[in-house]
Motif scaffolding. Structure first.
Motif, PDB file in Angstrom:
ATOM      1  N   UNK A   3       0.784  -1.234   0.000  1.00 58.39           N
ATOM      2  CA  UNK A   3       0.000   0.000   0.000  1.00 58.39           C
ATOM      3  C   UNK A   3       0.808   1.271   0.000  1.00 58.39           C
ATOM      4  N   UNK A   4       2.131   1.161  -0.104  1.00 57.51           N
ATOM      5  CA  UNK A   4       2.966   2.352  -0.103  1.00 57.51           C
ATOM      6  C   UNK A   4       2.811   3.103  -1.421  1.00 57.51           C
ATOM      7  N   UNK A   5       2.533   4.439  -1.391  1.00 57.64           N
ATOM      8  CA  UNK A   5       2.339   5.183  -2.636  1.00 57.64           C
ATOM      9  C   UNK A   5       3.632   5.278  -3.446  1.00 57.64           C
ATOM     10  N   UNK A   6       3.515   5.064  -4.750  1.00 57.12           N
ATOM     11  CA  UNK A   6       4.654   5.136  -5.663  1.00 57.12           C
ATOM     12  C   UNK A   6       4.531   6.339  -6.585  1.00 57.12           C
ATOM     13  N   UNK A   7       3.410   6.457  -7.275  1.00 59.14           N
ATOM     14  CA  UNK A   7       3.189   7.565  -8.205  1.00 59.14           C
ATOM     15  C   UNK A   7       1.695   7.816  -8.314  1.00 59.14           C
ATOM     16  N   UNK A   8       1.322   9.044  -8.719  1.00 60.48           N
ATOM     17  CA  UNK A   8      -0.086   9.412  -8.779  1.00 60.48           C
ATOM     18  C   UNK A   8      -0.283  10.509  -9.809  1.00 60.48           C
ATOM     19  N   UNK A   9      -1.450  10.518 -10.441  1.00 61.96           N
ATOM     20  CA  UNK A   9      -1.868  11.640 -11.279  1.00 61.96           C
ATOM     21  C   UNK A   9      -3.373  11.785 -11.168  1.00 61.96           C
ATOM     22  N   UNK A  10      -3.859  12.953 -11.565  1.00 63.95           N
ATOM     23  CA  UNK A  10      -5.285  13.233 -11.545  1.00 63.95           C
ATOM     24  C   UNK A  10      -5.799  13.323 -12.977  1.00 63.95           C
ATOM     25  N   UNK A  11      -6.976  12.772 -13.239  1.00 64.41           N
ATOM     26  CA  UNK A  11      -7.651  12.912 -14.518  1.00 64.41           C
ATOM     27  C   UNK A  11      -8.940  13.686 -14.283  1.00 64.41           C
ATOM     28  N   UNK A  27       0.729  15.312 -11.590  1.00 68.78           N
ATOM     29  CA  UNK A  27       1.575  14.136 -11.806  1.00 68.78           C
ATOM     30  C   UNK A  27       2.758  14.169 -10.838  1.00 68.78           C
ATOM     31  N   UNK A  28       2.946  13.070 -10.106  1.00 67.70           N
ATOM     32  CA  UNK A  28       4.019  13.056  -9.100  1.00 67.70           C
ATOM     33  C   UNK A  28       4.463  11.619  -8.817  1.00 67.70           C
ATOM     34  N   UNK A  36      11.121   6.472  -5.396  1.00 65.59           N
ATOM     35  CA  UNK A  36      10.774   5.604  -6.528  1.00 65.59           C
ATOM     36  C   UNK A  36      11.061   6.251  -7.880  1.00 65.59           C
ATOM     37  N   UNK A  37      11.725   7.381  -7.879  1.00 65.44           N
ATOM     38  CA  UNK A  37      11.953   8.093  -9.133  1.00 65.44           C
ATOM     39  C   UNK A  37      13.056   7.423  -9.967  1.00 65.44           C
ATOM     40  N   UNK A  38      12.992   7.704 -11.286  1.00 69.12           N
ATOM     41  CA  UNK A  38      13.980   7.222 -12.260  1.00 69.12           C
ATOM     42  C   UNK A  38      13.976   5.698 -12.372  1.00 69.12           C
ATOM     43  N   UNK A  39      12.800   5.101 -12.220  1.00 69.01           N
ATOM     44  CA  UNK A  39      12.666   3.653 -12.361  1.00 69.01           C
ATOM     45  C   UNK A  39      11.581   3.276 -13.383  1.00 69.01           C
ATOM     46  N   UNK A  40      11.084   4.253 -14.140  1.00 68.77           N
ATOM     47  CA  UNK A  40      10.090   3.979 -15.161  1.00 68.77           C
ATOM     48  C   UNK A  40       8.661   3.947 -14.672  1.00 68.77           C
ATOM     49  N   UNK A  41       8.424   4.297 -13.404  1.00 70.23           N
ATOM     50  CA  UNK A  41       7.072   4.217 -12.861  1.00 70.23           C
ATOM     51  C   UNK A  41       6.137   5.245 -13.515  1.00 70.23           C
ATOM     52  N   UNK A  42       6.651   6.431 -13.808  1.00 68.69           N
ATOM     53  CA  UNK A  42       5.774   7.448 -14.383  1.00 68.69           C
ATOM     54  C   UNK A  42       5.310   7.045 -15.777  1.00 68.69           C
ATOM     55  N   UNK A  43       6.198   6.449 -16.560  1.00 66.76           N
ATOM     56  CA  UNK A  43       5.795   5.985 -17.894  1.00 66.76           C
ATOM     57  C   UNK A  43       4.695   4.930 -17.796  1.00 66.76           C
ATOM     58  N   UNK A  44       4.852   4.024 -16.844  1.00 70.78           N
ATOM     59  CA  UNK A  44       3.824   2.987 -16.650  1.00 70.78           C
ATOM     60  C   UNK A  44       2.510   3.616 -16.211  1.00 70.78           C
ATOM     61  N   UNK A  45       2.581   4.571 -15.299  1.00 60.82           N
ATOM     62  CA  UNK A  45       1.370   5.212 -14.805  1.00 60.82           C
ATOM     63  C   UNK A  45       0.645   5.942 -15.931  1.00 60.82           C
ATOM     64  N   UNK A  46       1.390   6.715 -16.728  1.00 54.61           N
ATOM     65  CA  UNK A  46       0.770   7.458 -17.827  1.00 54.61           C
ATOM     66  C   UNK A  46       0.157   6.505 -18.852  1.00 54.61           C
ATOM     67  N   UNK A  47       0.860   5.438 -19.171  1.00 55.29           N
ATOM     68  CA  UNK A  47       0.344   4.475 -20.152  1.00 55.29           C
ATOM     69  C   UNK A  47      -0.974   3.869 -19.678  1.00 55.29           C
ATOM     70  N   UNK A  90      -3.124  18.134 -21.499  1.00 55.10           N
ATOM     71  CA  UNK A  90      -2.212  18.449 -20.387  1.00 55.10           C
ATOM     72  C   UNK A  90      -2.042  19.959 -20.400  1.00 55.10           C
ATOM     73  N   UNK A  91      -2.181  20.618 -19.254  1.00 55.04           N
ATOM     74  CA  UNK A  91      -2.073  22.077 -19.269  1.00 55.04           C
ATOM     75  C   UNK A  91      -0.695  22.560 -18.844  1.00 55.04           C
ATOM     76  N   UNK A  92       0.170  21.677 -18.410  1.00 58.78           N
ATOM     77  CA  UNK A  92       1.522  22.104 -18.028  1.00 58.78           C
ATOM     78  C   UNK A  92       2.474  20.932 -18.214  1.00 58.78           C
ATOM     79  N   UNK A  93       2.610  20.498 -19.464  1.00 57.75           N
ATOM     80  CA  UNK A  93       3.455  19.350 -19.755  1.00 57.75           C
ATOM     81  C   UNK A  93       4.941  19.669 -19.651  1.00 57.75           C
ATOM     82  N   UNK A  94       5.726  18.684 -19.229  1.00 60.97           N
ATOM     83  CA  UNK A  94       7.181  18.822 -19.133  1.00 60.97           C
ATOM     84  C   UNK A  94       7.788  18.628 -20.518  1.00 60.97           C
TER      85      UNK A  94
END
Length: 375
Positions: free
Chosen positions: A33-41, A61-62, A67-78, A93-97
């Motif tokens: 249950x430990x949080x890894x990554x999150x985004x809002x839709x 998006x956070x 847990x950063x730099x392990x590909x989690x954000x790509x998985x979350x977005x996909x 997206x209103x403020x894309x990187x």
């Protein structure tokens, strides 16, 4: 040896945010249950001109630092985009990187712009009367919101990228002790609101060296002029030489300000910023068929129109969805597409020119993302 990567699972949950608005939270968590990554839709209706379609926007998006730099954000977005594609046909997206969202099909599709209005110019246009209160302009209240929503929806009824605001909309920034909130000026004629200006709030202790209007909407040019005078008067009282209005140059507020004399500053990011992606091409174009017919305005033979529409839906005409979303939103015209090496068959050249004239033209206002609808 390094510790093995913990198993991570994906979940979605619809909750209410601090303003009681429905938001879908997409999360990655470990098995414990430990949080890894999150985004809002966030759900809304986005205009592509005179037609608005159901859409969702990605925000908040956070990834947790450990847990950063392990590909989690790509998985979350996909996974989040796969879920969004089951509900809507286009995502924003209103403020894309920069350099991140392109790999998921997004492209920058709207420019940033704002007006810089010299107080002296407004004073000349108003006849040197900034010392007096502007008749009909009052501090706004929550009771004014329904009228403000109607004014906004009318003023930007054909403007791409703007939201179709629903009756319960309230994205005004609430005030707190140490945080600035929105200040609203409302212009009334015979007790009926005919225009409003939402000022960016200033926190206690902030310098008073600037004044920004997040939104200025009016029923007619006379109302827009009075609101600009009211804002200029606030600047005059604070000894400020100019103020910023976050409105497009071809809006009513922009046209009145241009007549007084102002500067319009615009920035076209190559990557990042406000971005869009088509999730379901055929379904999106089906919903936008009334808008494409409006732009074409009956200038083409029925058979040619139907053949071109079918080719556009199937992707044999303009197969690159990144090109198509920019054209649909008016960020590009067909001339822009040609400049970027896009090929359009000769038989479809004229109809594409009417479908995709670019923003700031008689059939399609400049696309604009209003500050109060960003997330």
């Amino acid at each position: 040896m390094s510790a093995p990567e913990p198993a991570v699972g994906y979940t979605e949950a619809e909750e209410l945010d601090v303003r009681s608005l429905p938001v879908r939270y997409c999360r990655l968590r470990t098995g414990t249950g430990e949080p890894v990554a999150e985004l809002e839709a966030l759900s809304f209706r986005q205009r592509f001109g005179a037609s608005a379609v159901a859409a969702e926007g990605i925000g908040g998006v956070e990834t947790q630092p450990e847990f950063r730099r392990r590909g989690h954000m790509s998985r979350l977005l996909s996974q989040a985009l796969a879920g969004m594609a089951n509900r809507v046909d286009v995502a924003f997206v209103c403020d894309g990187i920069e350099g991140v969202y392109e790999k998921f099909g997004f492209v920058t599709a709207v420019a940033e712009g704002h007006l810089l209005v010299p107080v002296r110019n407004v004073e000349r246009a108003a006849g040197d009367c900034l010392g007096a209160a502007v008749p009909g302009v009052h501090e706004g209240s929550p009771a004014d919101l329904p009228a403000m929503i109607r004014l906004y929806n009318t003023a930007h009824a054909e403007r791409p990228w703007t939201h179709e605001r629903h009756s319960g909309w309230n994205r005004l920034v609430p005030q707190a002790t140490w945080k600035p909130g929105s200040r609203t000026l409302v212009l009334r004629t015979a007790s009926t609101p005919v225009g409003y200006a939402v000022l960016e709030g200033r926190a206690f202790g902030d310098p008073i060296g600037s004044l920004t209007v997040d939104e200025l909407v009016a029923k007619d040019a006379a109302a827009a002029r009075l609101l600009l005078v009211a804002v200029a008067r606030l600047c005059w009282q604070r000894r400020l030489g100019e103020f910023t209005v976050r409105e497009p140059a071809d809006s009513l507020a922009g046209r009145v300000a241009r007549h007084m004399g102002c500067t319009y500053q615009q920035r076209f990011p190559q990557s990042g910023g406000m971005m869009a992606a088509i999730l379901n091409r055929w379904a999106l174009l089906h919903d936008l068929e009334p808008e494409l017919r409006r732009r074409a305005a009956g200038h083409h033979p029925h058979e040619l129109y139907e053949t071109a529409s079918d080719a556009l839906r199937r992707g044999t005409l303009l197969p690159d969805d990144k090109v198509l979303i920019r054209l649909l939103l008016g960020h590009w015209s067909t001339d822009d597409a040609y400049t970027h090496g896009v090929s359009i068959p000769e038989q479809y050249g004229d109809i594409c020119a009417t479908w995709f004239p670019g923003g700031g033209t008689p059939s399609l206002p400049t696309p604009y993302a209003h500050r109060l609808d960003r997330y």
